[in-house]
Scaffold this motif. Structure first.
Motif, PDB file in Angstrom:
ATOM      1  N   LYS A 241       0.845  -1.211   0.000  1.00 31.40           N
ATOM      2  CA  LYS A 241       0.000   0.000   0.000  1.00 31.40           C
ATOM      3  C   LYS A 241       0.876   1.256   0.000  1.00 31.40           C
ATOM      4  CE  LYS A 241      -4.050   0.064   0.468  1.00 31.40           C
ATOM      5  NZ  LYS A 241      -4.961   0.327   1.549  1.00 31.40           N
ATOM      6  N   GLU A 242       1.974   1.238   0.745  1.00 35.71           N
ATOM      7  CA  GLU A 242       2.873   2.400   0.745  1.00 35.71           C
ATOM      8  C   GLU A 242       3.529   2.580  -0.624  1.00 35.71           C
ATOM      9  OE1 GLU A 242       4.290   2.514   5.444  1.00 35.71           O
ATOM     10  OE2 GLU A 242       5.280   1.136   4.027  1.00 35.71           O
ATOM     11  N   GLU A 243       3.931   1.474  -1.255  1.00 35.76           N
ATOM     12  CA  GLU A 243       4.486   1.556  -2.611  1.00 35.76           C
ATOM     13  C   GLU A 243       3.449   2.115  -3.581  1.00 35.76           C
ATOM     14  OE1 GLU A 243       7.444   1.263  -3.578  1.00 35.76           O
ATOM     15  OE2 GLU A 243       8.547  -0.215  -2.392  1.00 35.76           O
ATOM     16  N   LEU A 244       2.197   1.699  -3.389  1.00 34.89           N
ATOM     17  CA  LEU A 244       1.117   2.192  -4.242  1.00 34.89           C
ATOM     18  C   LEU A 244       0.952   3.700  -4.097  1.00 34.89           C
ATOM     19  CD1 LEU A 244      -1.279   1.756  -6.146  1.00 34.89           C
ATOM     20  CD2 LEU A 244      -2.682   1.243  -4.134  1.00 34.89           C
ATOM     21  N   VAL A 245       1.044   4.204  -2.869  1.00 38.79           N
ATOM     22  CA  VAL A 245       0.927   5.644  -2.638  1.00 38.79           C
ATOM     23  C   VAL A 245       1.986   6.406  -3.432  1.00 38.79           C
ATOM     24  CG1 VAL A 245       1.320   7.439  -0.899  1.00 38.79           C
ATOM     25  CG2 VAL A 245      -0.235   5.547  -0.411  1.00 38.79           C
ATOM     26  N   LEU A 246       3.226   5.923  -3.404  1.00 40.80           N
ATOM     27  CA  LEU A 246       4.292   6.598  -4.157  1.00 40.80           C
ATOM     28  C   LEU A 246       4.022   6.550  -5.657  1.00 40.80           C
ATOM     29  CD1 LEU A 246       7.460   5.366  -2.206  1.00 40.80           C
ATOM     30  CD2 LEU A 246       6.278   7.567  -2.021  1.00 40.80           C
ATOM     31  N   LYS A 247       3.518   5.411  -6.136  1.00 42.39           N
ATOM     32  CA  LYS A 247       3.199   5.280  -7.567  1.00 42.39           C
ATOM     33  C   LYS A 247       2.072   6.234  -7.964  1.00 42.39           C
ATOM     34  CE  LYS A 247       1.399   1.795 -10.834  1.00 42.39           C
ATOM     35  NZ  LYS A 247       0.017   2.286 -10.995  1.00 42.39           N
ATOM     36  N   LEU A 248       1.016   6.285  -7.162  1.00 43.82           N
ATOM     37  CA  LEU A 248      -0.127   7.139  -7.481  1.00 43.82           C
ATOM     38  C   LEU A 248       0.263   8.610  -7.459  1.00 43.82           C
ATOM     39  CD1 LEU A 248      -3.015   5.385  -5.485  1.00 43.82           C
ATOM     40  CD2 LEU A 248      -2.582   5.295  -7.945  1.00 43.82           C
ATOM     41  N   GLU A 249       1.146   8.984  -6.525  1.00 40.24           N
ATOM     42  CA  GLU A 249       1.527  10.390  -6.434  1.00 40.24           C
ATOM     43  C   GLU A 249       2.314  10.822  -7.664  1.00 40.24           C
ATOM     44  OE1 GLU A 249       2.851  14.206  -5.444  1.00 40.24           O
ATOM     45  OE2 GLU A 249       4.244  12.557  -5.869  1.00 40.24           O
ATOM     46  N   LYS A 250       3.076   9.883  -8.259  1.00 40.20           N
ATOM     47  CA  LYS A 250       3.782  10.210  -9.508  1.00 40.20           C
ATOM     48  C   LYS A 250       2.803  10.372 -10.665  1.00 40.20           C
ATOM     49  CE  LYS A 250       8.237   8.043  -8.448  1.00 40.20           C
ATOM     50  NZ  LYS A 250       9.196   6.964  -8.818  1.00 40.20           N
ATOM     51  N   ALA A 261      -6.510   6.562  -1.119  1.00 38.53           N
ATOM     52  CA  ALA A 261      -6.189   5.165  -1.432  1.00 38.53           C
ATOM     53  C   ALA A 261      -5.843   4.369  -0.181  1.00 38.53           C
ATOM     54  CB  ALA A 261      -5.033   5.115  -2.427  1.00 38.53           C
ATOM     55  N   LEU A 262      -5.336   5.039   0.844  1.00 34.40           N
ATOM     56  CA  LEU A 262      -4.983   4.354   2.085  1.00 34.40           C
ATOM     57  C   LEU A 262      -6.200   3.795   2.808  1.00 34.40           C
ATOM     58  CD1 LEU A 262      -2.310   6.915   3.302  1.00 34.40           C
ATOM     59  CD2 LEU A 262      -1.860   4.537   2.680  1.00 34.40           C
ATOM     60  N   LEU A 263      -7.383   4.278   2.461  1.00 31.99           N
ATOM     61  CA  LEU A 263      -8.605   3.836   3.134  1.00 31.99           C
ATOM     62  C   LEU A 263      -9.307   2.700   2.396  1.00 31.99           C
ATOM     63  CD1 LEU A 263     -10.120   7.316   4.100  1.00 31.99           C
ATOM     64  CD2 LEU A 263      -8.467   5.918   5.357  1.00 31.99           C
ATOM     65  N   PHE A 264      -8.782   2.316   1.217  1.00 32.75           N
ATOM     66  CA  PHE A 264      -9.434   1.293   0.396  1.00 32.75           C
ATOM     67  C   PHE A 264      -8.643  -0.014   0.391  1.00 32.75           C
ATOM     68  CE2 PHE A 264     -10.724   5.255  -2.050  1.00 32.75           C
ATOM     69  CZ  PHE A 264     -11.985   5.314  -1.470  1.00 32.75           C
ATOM     70  N   ASN A 265      -9.348  -1.112   0.129  1.00 31.45           N
ATOM     71  CA  ASN A 265      -8.698  -2.403  -0.047  1.00 31.45           C
ATOM     72  C   ASN A 265      -7.892  -2.407  -1.345  1.00 31.45           C
ATOM     73  OD1 ASN A 265      -9.986  -3.926   2.216  1.00 31.45           O
ATOM     74  ND2 ASN A 265     -11.859  -3.487   1.055  1.00 31.45           N
ATOM     75  N   HIS A 266      -6.646  -2.868  -1.260  1.00 26.70           N
ATOM     76  CA  HIS A 266      -5.799  -3.020  -2.444  1.00 26.70           C
ATOM     77  C   HIS A 266      -5.902  -4.476  -2.882  1.00 26.70           C
ATOM     78  CE1 HIS A 266      -1.480  -2.705  -4.319  1.00 26.70           C
ATOM     79  NE2 HIS A 266      -2.429  -2.717  -5.233  1.00 26.70           N
ATOM     80  N   VAL A 267      -6.622  -4.726  -3.977  1.00 27.68           N
ATOM     81  CA  VAL A 267      -6.944  -6.080  -4.425  1.00 27.68           C
ATOM     82  C   VAL A 267      -6.063  -6.444  -5.615  1.00 27.68           C
ATOM     83  CG1 VAL A 267      -8.777  -7.580  -5.299  1.00 27.68           C
ATOM     84  CG2 VAL A 267      -9.323  -5.775  -3.655  1.00 27.68           C
ATOM     85  N   LYS A 268      -5.499  -7.665  -5.568  1.00 28.90           N
ATOM     86  CA  LYS A 268      -4.679  -8.160  -6.671  1.00 28.90           C
ATOM     87  C   LYS A 268      -5.305  -9.441  -7.213  1.00 28.90           C
ATOM     88  CE  LYS A 268      -0.427  -6.133  -4.817  1.00 28.90           C
ATOM     89  NZ  LYS A 268       0.974  -6.365  -4.387  1.00 28.90           N
ATOM     90  N   LEU A 269      -5.707  -9.410  -8.488  1.00 29.54           N
ATOM     91  CA  LEU A 269      -6.346 -10.548  -9.129  1.00 29.54           C
ATOM     92  C   LEU A 269      -5.353 -11.289 -10.019  1.00 29.54           C
ATOM     93  CD1 LEU A 269      -9.711  -8.936 -10.346  1.00 29.54           C
ATOM     94  CD2 LEU A 269      -9.219  -9.981  -8.125  1.00 29.54           C
ATOM     95  N   GLU A 270      -5.456 -12.603 -10.027  1.00 28.00           N
ATOM     96  CA  GLU A 270      -4.725 -13.429 -10.976  1.00 28.00           C
ATOM     97  C   GLU A 270      -5.602 -13.650 -12.210  1.00 28.00           C
ATOM     98  OE1 GLU A 270      -1.566 -14.420 -10.688  1.00 28.00           O
ATOM     99  OE2 GLU A 270      -1.485 -13.307  -8.790  1.00 28.00           O
ATOM    100  N   PRO A 271      -5.021 -13.979 -13.378  1.00 29.04           N
ATOM    101  CA  PRO A 271      -5.859 -14.243 -14.552  1.00 29.04           C
ATOM    102  C   PRO A 271      -6.935 -15.281 -14.238  1.00 29.04           C
ATOM    103  CG  PRO A 271      -3.558 -14.124 -15.198  1.00 29.04           C
ATOM    104  CD  PRO A 271      -3.579 -14.060 -13.696  1.00 29.04           C
ATOM    105  N   GLY A 272      -8.175 -14.960 -14.598  1.00 31.85           N
ATOM    106  CA  GLY A 272      -9.299 -15.841 -14.308  1.00 31.85           C
ATOM    107  C   GLY A 272     -10.076 -15.463 -13.069  1.00 31.85           C
ATOM    108  N   ASP A 273      -9.518 -14.604 -12.210  1.00 30.35           N
ATOM    109  CA  ASP A 273     -10.252 -14.122 -11.039  1.00 30.35           C
ATOM    110  C   ASP A 273     -11.258 -13.059 -11.462  1.00 30.35           C
ATOM    111  OD1 ASP A 273      -8.762 -15.737  -9.385  1.00 30.35           O
ATOM    112  OD2 ASP A 273      -7.510 -14.125  -8.566  1.00 30.35           O
TER     113      ASP A 273
END
Length: 427
Positions: A241-250, A261-273
């Motif tokens: 989530k912290e890495e995501l914050v840096l990416k989003l700010e760029k 973004a810190l208040l939301f679930n960070h969901v990662k799907l695999e192909p088929g999910d």
């Protein structure tokens, strides 16, 4: 126009090939890095601009990106007009429930950078927004939706659990500075066992304050947060989530959505999910490619991570503020080659079909329409009296009552969108 315009007995249901639309939003992948671009090129024979963003490939009747029936003789007509002229292709159940139009919209998405923090209005709010701001909210329909990952796919979806929220408020001083310590303490002092409604209201209060503060306050808070995380990265491994914050700010400098973004679930799907999103649920797609299906609407209420029109007041007032991880759909096997994804929405479901070399499968006739899209490979799709060669980029409309035989001498991947079978079989 006769019921069947592209060959075959006009009294028998036939597949119709479609020429489809593309959307070039800024968050889309660029040129041939985008699956949307390659599908669109093969579908319409249009040269791809290698400097252009290709975000969404649309298959349906929505006015913002209508498909066209490929008659093969130059006598092309929009799918919506053709359906109006041939309403029987929808089946009685669909016409009785939704009128003479396709109730769902099928898309392919190629996400290169984060989409806006957004939610889709329920039916009542959609009607109100369309009536009061028709230039922004283009139709009066709700827009529940579902995404099926084609690649690894990331999204923000729904608010984090109360336990995770406590951790954020205790460890991210920049959010407390923005919303005020008193507001943060509202959450931290709620009795989790007896105060669910109270906690929802406190969460709504915090989120609304965060999304409504002055730009100068957000810019200062983000500067502090980014500097702190950059220094901490030298000493420890940051969380995803912290890495995501840096990416989003760029991607979106000085945007309140980075903090949100810190208040939301960070969901990662695999192909088929699969991931489904109901009305009034906050979400933002972050990266990857997916199949997306939804009720036939393009209504989006935005409040961050976007240069487009934002409507903070409407978004903050419409959200459910439910907390916890969303359900990930794995699909139900229908046979060796087909998995079905059925969300809790009436308008649609999606079948994924992956055929091995030399394999074949039958899609049984249903009392409602279907739209197919071929994602990769080539093969044949046949009805009782006609056979069509299909390959990557082909999109086809199947009228109600059409049994479709699919076979391939290579590997073939396609998706079928149709009305939720529970509605069709139990109207």
């Amino acid at each position: 126009m006769e019921e069947i315009t592209n060959g075959g007995n006009k009294n028998e249901p036939q597949l119709l090939k479609l020429k489809c639309s593309v959307q070039n939003y800024d968050w889309g992948r660029i040129g041939y890095d985008s699956r949307v671009a390659t599908l669109f090129e093969k579908n319409c024979g249009v040269q791809i601009d290698e400097k252009k963003h290709y975000a969404e490939f649309w298959m349906g009747t929505h006015v913002s990106g209508p498909s066209v029936v490929d008659a093969g003789d130059g006598d092309n007509v929009s799918l919506k007009v053709w359906i109006v002229q041939n309403p029987k292709v929808l089946g009685d159940v669909v016409v009785d429930k939704w009128g003479v139009d396709l109730p769902f919209l099928l898309k392919v998405l190629s996400v290169g950078k984060s989409l806006s923090i957004q939610a889709h209005p329920d039916q009542e709010l959609a009607g109100f927004l369309h009536k009061t701001q028709p230039n922004v909210y283009k139709d009066a329909n709700h827009k529940p939706e579902m995404a099926l990952a084609l690649t690894e796919f990331e999204a923000l979806c729904g608010f984090i659990s109360s336990e995770e929220l406590d951790v954020v408020l205790e460890t991210v001083p920049e959010i407390n500075e923005v919303v005020g310590n008193a507001s943060a303490n509202q959450i931290l002092t709620v009795d989790k066992h007896i105060g669910e409604l109270k906690e929802e209201r406190a969460l709504q209060s915090i989120f609304t304050k965060l999304m409504s503060v002055d730009q100068e306050v957000i810019s200062e808070a983000l500067s502090k947060l980014v500097n702190r995380l950059t220094h901490e990265k030298e000493k420890r491994r940051l969380t995803s989530k912290e890495e995501l914050v840096l990416k989003l700010e760029k991607e979106y400098p000085n945007d309140v959505g980075v903090l949100a973004a810190l208040l939301f679930n960070h969901v990662k799907l695999e192909p088929g999910d699969g991931l489904y999103i109901a009305a009034n649920e906050p979400h933002a797609y972050l990266n990857g490619e997916c199949i997306e299906c939804m009720a036939a609407s393009d209504n989006v209420v935005r409040a961050g991570l976007t240069p487009k029109y934002i409507d903070v007041k409407t978004l903050c007032s419409m959200l459910t503020y439910k907390q916890g991880l969303p359900e990930i759909l794995k699909g139900v096997p229908m046979n060796q080659y087909v998995r079905r994804y059925t969300p809790p929405f009436e308008e649609f479901e999606v079948d994924q079909c992956v055929l091995d070399q030399g394999a074949s499968v039958v899609f049984p006739a249903l009392p409602g329409p279907s739209v197919f899209v071929v994602i990769s490979g080539e093969g044949t799709m046949a009805t009782a009296s006609r056979e069509d060669r299909v390959s990557e980029g082909d999109a086809l409309f199947a009228p109600a009552g059409t049994e479709v035989h699919v076979s391939t001498d290579t590997e073939l991947q396609l998706y079928r969108a149709g009305v939720n079978h529970k509605v069709l079989l139990n109207p």
